[in-house]
Structure formats: structure tokens, C-alpha cells
Design a protein around this motif. Structure first.
Motif, mmCIF file in Angstrom:
data_model
loop_
_atom_site.group_PDB
_atom_site.id
_atom_site.type_symbol
_atom_site.label_atom_id
_atom_site.label_comp_id
_atom_site.label_asym_id
_atom_site.label_seq_id
_atom_site.Cartn_x
_atom_site.Cartn_y
_atom_site.Cartn_z
ATOM 1 N N GLU A 152 0.830 -1.233 0.000
ATOM 2 C CA GLU A 152 0.000 0.000 0.000
ATOM 3 C C GLU A 152 0.861 1.279 0.000
ATOM 4 O OE1 GLU A 152 -0.305 -0.445 4.786
ATOM 5 O OE2 GLU A 152 -2.186 -0.040 3.742
ATOM 6 N N LYS A 153 2.132 1.094 0.450
ATOM 7 C CA LYS A 153 3.020 2.267 0.422
ATOM 8 C C LYS A 153 3.721 2.386 -0.933
ATOM 9 C CE LYS A 153 3.885 2.171 5.342
ATOM 10 N NZ LYS A 153 4.714 1.327 6.195
ATOM 11 N N GLY A 154 3.352 1.526 -1.843
ATOM 12 C CA GLY A 154 3.876 1.601 -3.216
ATOM 13 C C GLY A 154 5.396 1.604 -3.297
ATOM 14 N N GLY A 155 6.034 0.827 -2.450
ATOM 15 C CA GLY A 155 7.496 0.732 -2.507
ATOM 16 C C GLY A 155 8.204 1.791 -1.678
ATOM 17 N N TYR A 156 7.484 2.728 -1.130
ATOM 18 C CA TYR A 156 8.116 3.753 -0.282
ATOM 19 C C TYR A 156 8.188 3.257 1.158
ATOM 20 C CZ TYR A 156 7.459 7.122 -4.049
ATOM 21 O OH TYR A 156 7.515 7.792 -5.234
ATOM 22 N N GLU A 157 9.132 3.802 1.893
ATOM 23 C CA GLU A 157 9.298 3.358 3.271
ATOM 24 C C GLU A 157 8.201 3.872 4.210
ATOM 25 O OE1 GLU A 157 12.881 3.181 6.523
ATOM 26 O OE2 GLU A 157 13.354 3.852 4.493
ATOM 27 N N HIS A 158 7.710 5.064 3.896
ATOM 28 C CA HIS A 158 6.662 5.656 4.729
ATOM 29 C C HIS A 158 5.597 6.304 3.852
ATOM 30 C CE1 HIS A 158 10.316 5.902 7.340
ATOM 31 N NE2 HIS A 158 9.464 5.396 8.213
ATOM 32 N N PHE A 159 4.406 6.455 4.428
ATOM 33 C CA PHE A 159 3.352 7.158 3.685
ATOM 34 C C PHE A 159 3.762 8.607 3.411
ATOM 35 C CE2 PHE A 159 0.561 3.727 5.288
ATOM 36 C CZ PHE A 159 -0.013 3.377 4.082
ATOM 37 N N MET A 160 4.462 9.198 4.391
ATOM 38 C CA MET A 160 4.792 10.612 4.210
ATOM 39 C C MET A 160 5.622 10.843 2.953
ATOM 40 S SD MET A 160 6.705 13.331 6.660
ATOM 41 C CE MET A 160 6.934 15.012 6.123
ATOM 42 N N ILE A 161 6.638 10.020 2.747
ATOM 43 C CA ILE A 161 7.494 10.241 1.579
ATOM 44 C C ILE A 161 6.731 9.897 0.293
ATOM 45 C CG2 ILE A 161 8.723 8.005 1.731
ATOM 46 C CD1 ILE A 161 10.413 11.330 0.857
ATOM 47 N N LYS A 162 5.882 8.895 0.377
ATOM 48 C CA LYS A 162 5.033 8.557 -0.783
ATOM 49 C C LYS A 162 4.174 9.780 -1.145
ATOM 50 C CE LYS A 162 1.322 5.328 -2.087
ATOM 51 N NZ LYS A 162 -0.003 5.858 -1.723
ATOM 52 N N GLU A 163 3.589 10.383 -0.119
ATOM 53 C CA GLU A 163 2.692 11.516 -0.372
ATOM 54 C C GLU A 163 3.451 12.763 -0.834
ATOM 55 O OE1 GLU A 163 0.523 11.245 3.337
ATOM 56 O OE2 GLU A 163 -0.511 9.446 2.622
ATOM 57 N N ILE A 164 4.685 12.911 -0.360
ATOM 58 C CA ILE A 164 5.513 14.021 -0.850
ATOM 59 C C ILE A 164 5.734 13.833 -2.356
ATOM 60 C CG2 ILE A 164 7.864 14.980 -0.819
ATOM 61 C CD1 ILE A 164 7.897 14.540 2.230
ATOM 62 N N TYR A 165 6.028 12.592 -2.742
ATOM 63 C CA TYR A 165 6.275 12.310 -4.157
ATOM 64 C C TYR A 165 5.014 12.335 -5.006
ATOM 65 C CZ TYR A 165 11.257 11.601 -4.027
ATOM 66 O OH TYR A 165 12.607 11.830 -3.937
ATOM 67 N N GLU A 166 3.863 12.266 -4.367
ATOM 68 C CA GLU A 166 2.610 12.323 -5.138
ATOM 69 C C GLU A 166 2.218 13.754 -5.493
ATOM 70 O OE1 GLU A 166 0.385 8.245 -3.544
ATOM 71 O OE2 GLU A 166 -0.040 10.156 -2.584
ATOM 72 N N GLN A 167 3.004 14.727 -5.004
ATOM 73 C CA GLN A 167 2.573 16.111 -5.179
ATOM 74 C C GLN A 167 2.451 16.580 -6.628
ATOM 75 O OE1 GLN A 167 3.333 18.589 -1.264
ATOM 76 N NE2 GLN A 167 5.123 17.434 -1.776
ATOM 77 N N PRO A 168 3.378 16.199 -7.525
ATOM 78 C CA PRO A 168 3.182 16.660 -8.898
ATOM 79 C C PRO A 168 1.815 16.230 -9.452
ATOM 80 C CG PRO A 168 5.397 15.778 -8.628
ATOM 81 C CD PRO A 168 4.645 15.480 -7.361
ATOM 82 N N LYS A 169 1.451 14.996 -9.170
ATOM 83 C CA LYS A 169 0.168 14.476 -9.659
ATOM 84 C C LYS A 169 -1.000 15.178 -8.946
ATOM 85 C CE LYS A 169 -2.375 10.116 -10.031
ATOM 86 N NZ LYS A 169 -3.133 9.837 -8.808
ATOM 87 N N ALA A 170 -0.863 15.308 -7.629
ATOM 88 C CA ALA A 170 -1.945 15.921 -6.853
ATOM 89 C C ALA A 170 -2.203 17.359 -7.302
ATOM 90 C CB ALA A 170 -1.598 15.868 -5.367
ATOM 91 N N ILE A 171 -1.125 18.087 -7.541
ATOM 92 C CA ILE A 171 -1.251 19.483 -7.970
ATOM 93 C C ILE A 171 -1.971 19.542 -9.327
ATOM 94 C CG2 ILE A 171 0.090 21.483 -8.766
ATOM 95 C CD1 ILE A 171 2.284 20.624 -6.749
ATOM 96 N N ARG A 172 -1.602 18.607 -10.199
ATOM 97 C CA ARG A 172 -2.241 18.571 -11.526
ATOM 98 C C ARG A 172 -3.738 18.296 -11.389
ATOM 99 N NH1 ARG A 172 0.851 14.955 -13.923
ATOM 100 N NH2 ARG A 172 2.409 16.491 -14.562
ATOM 101 N N GLU A 173 -4.069 17.354 -10.511
ATOM 102 C CA GLU A 173 -5.485 16.990 -10.328
ATOM 103 C C GLU A 173 -6.297 18.174 -9.798
ATOM 104 O OE1 GLU A 173 -6.745 13.180 -10.058
ATOM 105 O OE2 GLU A 173 -5.340 13.409 -11.733
ATOM 106 N N THR A 174 -5.697 18.937 -8.892
ATOM 107 C CA THR A 174 -6.426 20.083 -8.323
ATOM 108 C C THR A 174 -6.808 21.075 -9.426
ATOM 109 O OG1 THR A 174 -5.013 19.843 -6.395
ATOM 110 C CG2 THR A 174 -6.340 21.827 -6.485
ATOM 111 N N MET A 175 -5.957 21.154 -10.431
ATOM 112 C CA MET A 175 -6.207 22.150 -11.495
ATOM 113 C C MET A 175 -7.059 21.600 -12.629
ATOM 114 S SD MET A 175 -2.596 24.192 -11.757
ATOM 115 C CE MET A 175 -1.473 22.830 -11.967
#
Ligand code: M6R
Length: 366
Positions: A1-24
Motif C-alpha cells: 500500500e506504500k507503493g514501494g516507499y518506506e513511509h506514507f509521508m514520503i510517498k505523499e511528498i512524491y505524489e505532489q506533482p500528480k496531486a497538484i495537476r489533479e487540483t487544477m
């Protein structure tokens, strides 16, 4: 569920480009001429009826509100107050039906924010929720809702929720500014083009995290860290300090750079890390002189500058560059290295990154 990342926080930091795009997505006109909010459909008359905006939130969402204040005041020329929800509720706020109350909440369940929203409604304000969770209590209570579309945020420390809240604030400010006629068409276009570049710029920042990791390892065992900046940089400094405190338990304070000599400078001694944000041109020289003040006390200064800035590196110990962007959009990029710094500091200290002590993801008690 962490998609290969060690923590959710770092996964979510890396999701920001996508998240920002979705908001717009779906909210920008194809020709970059306008912000579209299908869910609002306000007319110039609706906006003319608003005399004041009050923004109410907690924690990171409150910090997004502080950035929002700059956007609404400077772009839409509207008077804005920003309040912490638990303060707002108890101070008999002066609001009525000419007030637009904006509440910001990732979870949509924060009890103080929900209570503040109810209080604003009771006093007759129009209400708008900016939230990430569809059909949350806050979404259901507000007259209107803007979703941030960041996707689920699991880590207690808020990251992608914050950046998408900033995008939402910016879109809303441009939307209101256009209805009020306070922004020239060319300026709207310029800003929208800048917004569209943010996902790839955020991605660029995430590609080279090694220097930040190194700073975190080097200074991660210091017990005090200061963040300084002016205007929008100050707003981001507040968020950077909160992130560091929350997950690495390092005592961190954010100061408006010009306020240092009114007390905090007494704490700046040899070796104290100071993170100095200096992306705002109109206050650049002033910020630089504050940086010199802390350097003169032998602080270790990590500067954050916009690419193309050749000057800052001469006055600081290390420099982190963010891609060149519109002055209003810098917070969305500058916060990313600060999130990473907090993350790697917490990892260095062996902290429970995703579940920091004493904290909960959603604060449903007052
Ligand atoms: O769900 P909300 O946005 O209403 O939550 C507000 C704060 O509790 C939240 O932002 C908190 O400050 C975060 N843990 C900060 O990372």
C-alpha cells in the motif's frame, strides 16, 4: 500500500506533482484566460456582495490560509482575516452576511474547524469549504465546496494536502479577482501559465533529494532550528517549522525575518541552523540584511532561493534552489524541500514518521 516507499509521508511528498495537476484539472480555460469553477458559478454581483473574507482552519490548513490571505489581498484586493479555528470560535467574530467565511480542512472532520464553520453560518456569513474529503462533515455543512483532489493522505504530517490547498487558494483568488476586475487579462494568463508548469517543476525538485538528505543527517541532531522569511516566504517558514517539530521533535520556530531583532536574535548563537527563505524579490534586500544579522552571530544558514539568484549563495552556508516561477507560486515549490528536510531529519533520528507521538491524523476532539 506504500507503493514501494518506506513511509506514507514520503510517498505523499512524491505524489505532489500528480496531486497538484489533479487540483487544477478542469479548472483552467484551455486558452489560459480564466479560472473556471463549475461548482461555484459566481456572478460579479455575487462577488460584489462580499466585503470581507475570513479564513479559518487549524495546523497546516491554517498555514495554507495565511498564504491565501496574500493571494486574496494582492490579486483580488479583498480584505482578509485568517484565524485559528479554536480562537475564532471564542472571540465573537465581527462577521455578517457580507462576509465570505472560507474554512480549510484536509479531513473535513476537524472539530474546531467544523464548529467555526457553524458559528460563521449562525452569524449569517456565506460559507465555502476547501477540503480533500468528499462528503466529510465540513463539506456537508458548508454552503459551497471546493475539493482539493489530493487523494487520500494517510501520514499524520500533511504534505500534498497543503500544496493542493495552496493551488485551490490561488485558483479561487484569480477567480474572484477576475469577477472583480482587479487583475489585467495578461496577468491572469501569466499566472495560469505559471500554475500549469508547477507539476513538472515539483517533479524536478523531487529528483535530486541528496543534498537535503545530507543537511538532515548533518543537522538532524541539533535541538533548535529557526526558519525565517518575509511575506510569502514567512508563511511557508511557518509550515516548514511545524513539519519539523511534528515528526522529528526538533524545536523549530518560524520568524518573520524583520521581527528577529525584537527578541529572537538573542537565541541565535554559533552553530544554530537557520533556514532562510529568500524568494520574494520585493523584500529581497531586506531579507538579505536579516540573513547577514544571523550570519554575524555564526548561525549555519541554509538559504532557499529561486533559480537564477546568484547573490544569496555568497551570504549563506548552503543554498537550495527552486525552479523559477511566478512570485505568487513560490510557496508551492519552496515547501517541498522543507517537507523533505523534516522527513529526513525524522528518519535520521529514528522517529515514527507516519505516526508522531501524541498526534492524530484527524483531530475530532476540541
Ligand atoms: O484535517 P485538517 O486539515 O482539518 O487538519 C488540520 C490539522 O490538524 C493538520 O493540518 C495538522 O496540523 C497536521 N498534522 C500538520 O501536518
Amino acid at each position: 500500500e506504500k507503493g514501494g516507499y518506506e513511509h506514507f509521508m514520503i510517498k505523499e511528498i512524491y505524489e505532489q506533482p500528480k496531486a497538484i495537476r489533479e487540483t487544477m484539472t478542469g479548472r483552467l480555460a484551455k486558452d489560459d484566460s480564466a479560472v473556471l469553477f463549475e461548482e461555484l458559478k459566481w456572478t460579479p454581483e455575487d462577488v460584489a456582495a462580499i466585503r470581507k473574507i475570513v479564513i479559518v482552519a487549524c495546523g497546516t490548513a491554517y498555514h495554507a490560509g495565511i498564504v491565501g490571505k496574500y493571494f486574496f489581498e494582492q490579486l483580488a484586493r479583498m480584505p482578509v482575516e485568517v484565524d485559528i479555528a479554536s480562537e475564532f470560535r471564542y472571540r465573537s467574530p465581527l462577521i455578517d452576511d457580507s462576509t465570505l467565511a472560507i474554512v480549510i480542512s484536509q479531513s473535513g472532520e476537524t472539530s474546531d474547524t467544523l464548529a467555526a464553520l457553524k458559528e460563521a453560518k449562525r452569524l449569517g456569513a456565506r460559507t465555502l469549504a476547501v477540503t480533500n474529503v468528499v462528503s466529510s462533515s465540513i463539506a456537508r455543512e458548508a454552503d459551497q465546496v471546493i475539493y482539493t483532489w489530493a487523494g487520500p493522505e494517510i501520514a499524520v504530517a500533511s504534505t500534498k494536502a497543503y500544496t493542493t490547498q495552496l493551488i485551490s487558494m490561488c485558483l479561487l483568488a484569480v477567480y474572484i479577482a477576475s469577477l472583480r476586475g482587479t487583475m489585467p487579462a495578461e496577468r491572469v494568463k501569466e499566472l495560469i501559465r505559471g500554475l500549469k508548469e508547477l507539476p513538472s517543476q515539483a517533479h524536478e525538485l523531487l529528483e535530486d533529494v541528496e543534498p537535503i538528505k545530507t543537511f538532515a543527517q548533518k543537522y538532524g541532531f541539533n535541538e533548535d532550528v529557526f526558519f525565517i522569511g518575509r511575506s510569502l516566504d514567512y508563511a511557508v517558514a511557518l509550515e516548514g517549522a511545524l513539519k519539523l517539530k511534528e515528526i522529528s521533535y526538533i524545536h523549530a520556530e518560524a520568524y518573520a525575518a524583520g521581527e528577529l531583532k525584537h527578541g529572537t536574535l538573542a537565541l541565535i548563537i554559533e552553530g544554530v541552523p537557520v533556514i532562510a527563505l529568500a524568494t520574494q524579490r520585493d523584500v529581497y534586500e531586506k531579507t538579505l540584511s536579516n540573513i547577514k544579522e544571523v550570519k554575524a552571530r555564526d548561525a549555519v544558514v541554509i538559504g532557499l532561493a529561486m533559480k537564477g539568484d546568484e547573490q544569496l549563495q555568497k551570504y549563506v552556508d548552503h543554498t537550495i534552489y527552486i525552479p523559477a516561477t511566478d512570485k505568487y507560486l513560490t510557496p508551492i515549490l519552496t515547501v517541498i524541500p522543507l517537507q523533505l528536510l523534516a522527513y529526513y531529519a525524522a528518519v535520521t533520528r529514528g522517529c515514527d514518521v507516519d505516526k508522531p507521538r501524541n498526534l492524530a491524523k484527524s483531530v475530532t476532539v476540541e
